[in-house]
Enzyme design. Structure first.
Site, short mmCIF file in Angstrom:
data_model
loop_
_atom_site.label_atom_id
_atom_site.label_comp_id
_atom_site.label_asym_id
_atom_site.label_seq_id
_atom_site.Cartn_x
_atom_site.Cartn_y
_atom_site.Cartn_z
N ASP A 230 0.81 -1.22 0.00
CA ASP A 230 0.00 0.00 0.00
C ASP A 230 0.84 1.26 0.00
OD1 ASP A 230 -2.33 -1.64 0.28
OD2 ASP A 230 -1.80 -1.86 2.39
N LYS B 83 2.06 2.15 -5.01
CA LYS B 83 2.67 1.61 -6.24
C LYS B 83 1.77 1.82 -7.45
CE LYS B 83 2.94 -2.50 -4.52
NZ LYS B 83 2.60 -2.28 -3.11
N GLY C 295 -4.63 -4.82 -4.20
CA GLY C 295 -5.71 -3.99 -4.73
C GLY C 295 -5.23 -2.59 -4.95
N HIS C 296 -5.61 -2.00 -6.07
CA HIS C 296 -5.35 -0.58 -6.21
C HIS C 296 -6.55 0.11 -6.85
CE1 HIS C 296 -3.06 -2.67 -9.43
NE2 HIS C 296 -3.88 -1.97 -10.17
N GLN D 81 1.96 -6.12 -3.00
CA GLN D 81 2.37 -6.12 -1.58
C GLN D 81 3.70 -5.37 -1.42
OE1 GLN D 81 1.35 -9.59 -2.77
NE2 GLN D 81 -0.69 -8.85 -2.35
#
Ligand code: IMP
Ligand code: MG
Length: 437
Positions: free
Chosen positions: A13, A16, A40-41, A223
């Site tokens: 988080d 990225k 997740g983004h 990650q």
């Protein structure tokens, strides 16, 4: 461009997604090399915001090819939901490719992930519950289902039935849970297989062709370094290798193909899930950082734990990944603070320690030694160049850079593409000069 790896230098988080989006503009191919839909983004398309877990955000650039490589684990249901959502938004997924050797997350992996967490009680890892660990466990045990198995119409039902029957024994006997319906799962996965078939390829071969054609490849880590199975805060880690070395294994390319490694770190630290976190703040400042930084997990919505920047971890990330340069994100989140602390070393069992203690129990005893810097207490979100930044912010960044012995190439001051300062070209700028020339 070149062949570039982008990794998270903390516990994930780090932002990225935004840095990858920025660099994707000059990439021909974006390769996701490990992890699954635990990642997740958030992606913004016009006035619509949505969350991607498996498909690289490079898919938003019409000419960019996106590859979900061999080192990933793929939940076909989640992947197809993302494909559908993108299609609805008018984004083509014709350029999406999936490695035939990637492992498939099955319904029993999700059930087993949660059952194992419940059983760990106070020793729980705080997994995302998406079945990631059990999918990788089956890969290591050599009982996994791969994309190539799903594509084999003749053998697939038999292979799946055997796997489901094995897992049903564990579900019933060990966890006292209901067995899963093999026929229903086989039918469901046959449907997924037919939809995914046009995308499934020999990914390593495609990447090799691109390397030979001197196309630009961006390897996107999910990650972060401290969640790495081998080099993170084991056992409070994920089950793959987010570090830069993982890109070679996960994508199926040799280390000689990589030109640059870029690390992404927040200007402070966050972590979701359990496990030691020396610079964690349990006070009003921690809450303020969490609120301002909107620190909630993209996948699970959990509140992220927040703390000061940890230079011991920073230096460790430089070492483990061989970072050439750093992108520092969310600097604006610190705008209101009168003082900002940076951890430069730990006190551990009466000694000053500057290197990351790889034993999680020792790490849990580490007490941060802080340097206190002045805050700037003014908004940075509109700054366009380094000169625009308040002098205290410049001092803060220089302090981080000196501590980690690495140049800061990018500074991010907000979610939008415009809120970014490129200090030096992260791809063609100076390389970390440790190797003999
Ligand atoms: P798993 O990857 O779901 O097995 O979870 C293992 C640990 O990694 C937990 O602490 C999760 O919170 C953490 N984790 C997994 N994926 C991410 C991510 O994308 N960002 C931050 N933490 C993650
Ligand atoms: Mg994330």
């Amino acid at each position: 461009m070149a062949n570039v790896i982008v990794i998270g230098a903390q516990w994930g988080d780090e932002g990225k997604g935004k840095i990858t989006d920025l660099l994707s503009r000059s990439a021909d191919i974006v390769v996701r090399y490990q992890g699954g839909n635990n990642a997740g983004h958030t992606v913004v398309v016009g006035d619509r915001t949505f969350k991607l877990h498996l498909i690289p955000s490079g898919i938003l650039y019409p000419k960019t090819e996106c590859i979900i490589a061999s080192g990933t684990v793929i939940d076909p249901q989640v992947l197809l939901e993302e494909v559908d959502r993108l299609t609805e938004l008018g984004v083509s997924t014709a350029n999406l490719f999936i490695a035939q050797t990637a492992h498939v997350t099955m319904p029993y992996h999700r059930v087993l992930d949660r059952a194992a967490e419940d059983q760990r009680a106070e020793h729980k890892i705080g997994t995302t519950g998406r079945g990631i660990g059990p999918t990788y466990a089956d890969k290591s045990e050599r009982t996994g289902i791969r994309m190539i198995d799903l594509m084999d119409q003749a053998r697939m039902p038999k292979k799946l039935r055997w796997a489901i029957e094995q897992k049903n024994i564990i579900l019933e006997k060990l966890y006292n849970l209901e067995p899963l319906d093999a026929d229903a799962i086989i039918a469901e996965y046959q449907g997924y297989a037919e939809r995914l078939r046009p995308h499934v390829i020999d990914a390593s071969l495609k990447i090799d062709e691109a390397i030979r054609e001197r196309r630009n490849i961006l390897f996107e880590g999910a990650q972060g370094t401290l969640l790495d199975l081998d080099h993170g805060t084991y056992p409070y880690v994920t089950s793959s290798n987010p570090v830069a070395g993982g890109a070679c294994i996960g994508a199926g390319v040799g280390p000689t193909c990589i030109d640059r490694v870029i690390g992404v770190a927040k200007a402070y630290t966050t972590r979701v899930g359990e496990g030691p976190f020396p610079t964690e703040l349990h006070d009003a400042i921690g809450a303020q950082i969490g609120d301002r930084g909107a620190e909630f997990g993209t996948t699970t919505g959990r509140k992220r734990r927040c703390g000061w920047f940890d230079g011991v971890i920073g230096r460790y990330a430089v070492r483990i990944n061989g970072l050439d340069c750093l992108a520092v994100t969310k600097l604006d989140v610190l705008d209101d603070l009168a003082e900002i602390k940076v951890c430069t070393a730990y006190e551990l069992d009466g000694k000053v320690v500057r290197d990351f203690p790889s034993d999680a129990r020792a790490f849990a005893r580490a007490v941060p030694i802080y340097e206190t810097l002045s805050g700037w207490q003014r908004s940075t979100s509109e700054c366009k160049t380094v000169e625009d930044l308040p002098s205290e912010a410049k001092t803060y960044l220089k302090f981080l850079s000196d501590l980690m012995e690495i140049p800061i190439a990018i500074i991010s001051l907000g979610a939008s593409r415009g809120q970014t300062i490129i200090v030096e070209d992260p791809i063609h700028g100076p390389k970390r000069g440790l190797l003999r020339s």
